[in-house]
Structures are given as C-alpha cells and as structure tokens.
Design an enzyme around this catalytic site. Structure first.
Site, PDB file in Angstrom:
ATOM      1  N   CYS A 191       7.205  -2.269  -2.815  1.00  0.00           N
ATOM      2  CA  CYS A 191       6.042  -2.455  -1.948  1.00  0.00           C
ATOM      3  C   CYS A 191       6.306  -3.517  -0.888  1.00  0.00           C
ATOM      4  O   CYS A 191       7.131  -4.406  -1.085  1.00  0.00           O
ATOM      5  CB  CYS A 191       4.821  -2.868  -2.773  1.00  0.00           C
ATOM      6  N   CYS A 215       4.078   1.560  -0.097  1.00  0.00           N
ATOM      7  CA  CYS A 215       2.940   0.893  -0.730  1.00  0.00           C
ATOM      8  C   CYS A 215       2.860  -0.550  -0.248  1.00  0.00           C
ATOM      9  O   CYS A 215       3.836  -1.105   0.252  1.00  0.00           O
ATOM     10  CB  CYS A 215       3.043   0.942  -2.257  1.00  0.00           C
TER      11      CYS A 215
END
Lengths: 233, 305
Positions: free
Chosen positions: B121, B202
């Site tokens: 992420c 993400c």
C-alpha cells in the site's frame, strides 16, 4: 564452509538474459555479440578451480568478447556512492559508468564461485575477500576496472563521497589500485573530481584536505590536469 | 566384330549414357531443391503478414527469462516461488501462431495469473507522458513502484512481440501498430497489465503528470485516463496524490488549476476519491535539476534558515 553468500540462483539465465538485454535494448550501438559464448567464457574463468585462486587474467576471454568502445568524455569513476552514480549517469545516457558497460552490466549485484574438482557452481557459500583476495568476484571486478580505465578517454569524472567514514578516496580501493594505474595519460585531457556529501550526512572531507588531497597530489604528480569541486549541485 | 555383338554393345552404351544422364538430372534437381529450401528458411516466409511497427525483439526468450530471474533473484527475493520458465511459456502461448490482430485478454490470462504479485500500500505510482522522469525517480527512490517496476512490467518494458499463423509462428520483421489494429499483442498486454496494476493499488496512490504538454496534462485517451482511473478501487484507495511536473525552463502549459486537471479531479471525486494536486513536487523536481542545475528553479538556499 565459506563466510560469504553462495552463487546467485539461476546465474546462467541471468547472465545470458542481461547480455541480450544490453545488446538489444540498453545499448544496441555495441553491435552483435554471442551471448552463449560470453557465458561460457565467464564460467570457464572460475569453474573447476580452487575458489581462492582466481586471477583477473582468467577473465581475459570474457572481457575480449564483451569489450566495446567507451565514448570519450563519458567515463565516470566513483567510490562509496553507487546510488548517486546511477542517477547521475542516467543509464549511460549522460555518462557511462562501469555498470553501464556490457561487462559491468552483466556482473552487477551478482555473486558467484566454483569449486575445485567439480564443474558445478557453489550455491551454498563463497569466500569473502577477507578470507581470500583471489576469489572469483573480486578478480572479476579488478579485471573489469582495469579494462574500464584502459579504455577511458577525454574528460574523466570522479565522484567521491564526502561523508564516507574511512575517507572519500579509499586506499586500498578499486579506483586507487586498479583504475588510476591503468589510465592512459595520452588519451586523457582533464580529470574532474566531485566531492559530494550525503544529504544530512557529515561533511567529513573536502577538496584540498586529507584523502582527497592525497588523490589530487597523486594525479597531479602523474601529470594530469586536475580540478576538484565540493558538493555537486 | 559380329554385327549382333556390336548392336548389343551399342545398346549397353546407350543404357549407360541414359543412366548417367538421369543420374545427373536427379543430382541437379536435388541441388536446386536443397538451395531453394534452405534459402527459404532464412528468408521471411512469403506468407507472413507485413506490418508498420518494429518486429519481435530478437532473442525474446533469453531476454524475458533473464529479466524474470533477475527480478525474482537479484531484486525481489520474496517472489522466489515464481516459475520463470512457466511464465515465459505462458507469454509465448499467448501470441505464437496467432493472427496478431486477434489477440484477446483471455490469451494473456495464464500469464497474468502466474506473474502478478501483491503491491504494498501507498507505493503505487501511475504516470502519463512522464515516462523518462518517473522511472529515473523510482530507480533512485524505491518507495514507489510504477507498473514497469512490477514483474510483469519489468519483463515487457521496451520490448515488442507478435505472432503469425505461418511458421515459425513469431514475426521478427514487423508487428502491427495500434492504428493498424487495436487488438494487437502489445496493446492488449499493456491494457490488461495496467488494469490489474490499478486494481491492486491500495492506500495513497500517486500519479505523475506532465504540465508542459500542449495537449493537456490529463487526457482521456491515455491508458491512465481510460483504464487506470476507472479500475482504482475506492474501498482500498484512500487518496490520490497528483504530482504535476513541468519541464525545467519548459513551457508551463498547465498547473493544478488547469482545465484537464480539474476534469480529472471531478472524475475521481465522482468515484469518491480524496484528491490532492501538487505543482512541481519537490523530490522529483530535484531530480530534474540534475540536468539543469543553474536554472533559478534549481537554486538551493545557501543560508540556513
């Protein structure tokens, strides 16, 4: 058995792949090369030998097969600042460091060694330079450095790390022992030394003092036109 | 000599001569055929289709395999379980012996599955019209990953490939340009890989756009504008951070308040994303300054504040 990491896995595919990657995409100007032959020459330098008895000249055939012109004014020597060198050299487009030549590109960041009385690569462990100097990887880089220096010409750049502990101009070191002695004075017009500190790093050394002064004196005594600058913008 | 023996000998001689002539003819025919066949093998098969773009990269197999091993061994050992041989085979099977204008996403499905890997992420870095700069940046700052820094993108970057129904099934002479047909092996590959790269993103995602391009920094026709923004998952992505880079000393065609950026922002807001836009994101600008150290934009403060 040895203290160092073993041979990189899939070494043959990586070496051959890097070779074709270089001649087809990275620098097609070097022309056609036989990458399988190059792998054989590389391997034969150290396979089936005492891993503490590999000499730079064992790589002679490998170097002959991978040699290409280094354009004048593009050579970039360095100590203790590989990441900076890569950004500065811009993949061979601004400068061509040793890692941007075919022979340097092939060996960069890899590890390898063989064994006496066996045709296999040793994947378990390899000797470090402290254990024995004449190991496969050390001798490779010595030979590559010698060759790189011999074929450099025009204006030479040297990038040193002003924050390095132990000195910006390390002795012993590749630049000191294998590159400077192999520069061809007649081919070189000027040497520019750049002393660059790490960002937020200590300013341990600069032009005109300590090991950098040793370097400047050495090169001037050899008859080179030397300029030194601190902290390249 | 008796006439009977003479004519028998004449017949023998004739047979011999005819035999030699036939042998010679057969020899000549064999040589001609052999040269035609071997000559044909070195030339492009006359039935191979001809296109306008460069052909398949020579030594494609060695380059792909080498890059795959280089990536999983030397750069990302956490991907050690990837099977590079299988990955190469699945790439080859996607296009070999096929008409290069008929490639579908299904052709690449096995390759995509074998070669995809999770992206941490906050590290995804998208880009449009900033290819050179963005990759110099990720090379020096490994905190960000472009598609070309993932295994799939790394293997395929700057390489071309396409097949042909006739032997040997791979066309090294030419490959179709997008203008000739959209469903060509390269375009389909990059569209699919881009879609998956966006789906995997993400946390905070970044995008580097070019504020010196006349036609506008954000274009709906680009891969970023047509595929990637629509495949970002609003449940996974918390924020989109736009870095709008202008060339040092170059035209200042657009900045964050510009038209195309406003359009991008509205598209993203409609999909419920949080957006920030930053003009000339400093870390990247410093890299641009390597090439232009004396420009006013590149001067560093010499007095500490």
């Amino acid at each position: 058995k040895w203290k160092g990491e073993g041979t990189t896995q899939n070494l043959e595919s990586i070496v051959i792949g890097r070779c074709y990657n270089y001649i087809r995409i990275v620098n097609p100007a070097v022309g056609e090369k036989n990458c399988s032959q190059i792998w054989e020459a590389f391997k034969n330098a150290f396979i089936n030998k005492d891993p503490c008895n590999i000499l730079p000249k064992d790589y002679e055939l490998f170097i002959n097969l991978t040699l290409h012109t280094i354009p004048p004014n593009k050579s970039l020597f360095w100590e203790n600042n590989q990441l900076l060198v890569n950004s500065f050299a811009d993949r061979g487009r601004r400068y061509m460091s040793l890692g941007d030549t075919l022979f340097g590109f092939i060996g960069d960041f890899l590890n390898w060694c063989g064994q006496a009385d066996s045709h296999g690569l040793d994947y378990e462990s390899c000797p470090t330079t402290l254990e024995c100097e004449n190991n496969a990887v050390e001798s490779f880089w010595r030979m590559a450095s010698i060759t790189y220096a011999q074929h450099s010409s025009g204006v030479i750049q040297v990038l040193l790390n002003g924050s390095a502990e132990g000195g910006s101009y390390p002795q012993p070191g590749f630049f000191a022992d294998y590159e400077i002695p192999n520069l061809h004075k007649g081919k070189i017009s000027q040497i520019f030394i750049w002393v660059v500190d790490d960002l937020e790093g200590p300013d341990l050394e600069s032009c005109g003092i300590q090991s950098v002064k040793t370097l400047e004196t050495r090169l001037k005594t050899l008859g080179y036109d030397v300029t030194c600058t601190d902290n390249n913008k | 000599m008796p006439p009977q023996q003479g004519s028998a000998r004449m017949r023998q001689r004739t047979v011999l001569l005819v035999g030699i002539a036939v042998l010679l003819a057969a020899l000549v025919l064999a040589v001609v055929l052999a040269s035609l066949l071997t000559h044909g093998r070195h030339e492009v098969s006359p039935q191979m289709l001809k296109w306008k773009d460069r052909g398949t990269t020579k030594n494609l197999q060695e380059v792909i395999l080498g890059r795959c091993y280089n990536y999983i061994t030397a750069q990302h050992p956490e991907l050690g379980d990837k099977d590079c041989q299988k990955i190469w085979e699945s790439l080859k099977d996607a296009f070999i012996y096929k008409n290069p204008c008929n490639i579908t996403p299904e052709d690449y499905q096995p390759l995509m599955e074998l070669a995809s890997h999770p992206i941490p992420c906050n590290k995804s870095l998208f880009w449009s019209k900033t290819g050179d700069l963005v990759h110099r940046y990720t090379k020096s700052n490994q905190n960000f990953l472009t598609l070309e820094d993932t295994l799939l993108g790394y293997m395929a970057d700057r390489i071309s490939w396409c097949g042909d129904p006739s032997a040997p099934g791979i066309n090294y002479e030419s490959c179709p340009k997008r203008s000739e047909c959209e469903s060509n092996p390269g375009s389909v590959f990059w569209k699919m890989a881009s879609k998956m790269f966006a789906e995997a993103a993400c946390g905070v995602v970044q995008v580097m756009l070019n504020g010196s391009v006349e036609a506008g920094a954000f274009r709906s026709s680009s891969i970023f504008g047509s595929i990637e923004i629509f495949n970002l998952d609003p449940d996974k992505v918390s924020k989109v951070h736009i870095w709008l880079m202008q060339d040092i000393g170059g035209p200042q065609s657009e900045c964050c308040s510009g038209h195309s950026i406003q359009r991008l922002i509205s598209i993203l807001e409609e999909r419920n994303f949080n957006i920030i836009c930053e003009d000339n994101y400093r870390p990247v600008q410093l890299l641009q300054c390597v090439h232009n150290p004396d420009h006013t934009d590149c001067r560093l403060c010499t007095n500490s504040t």
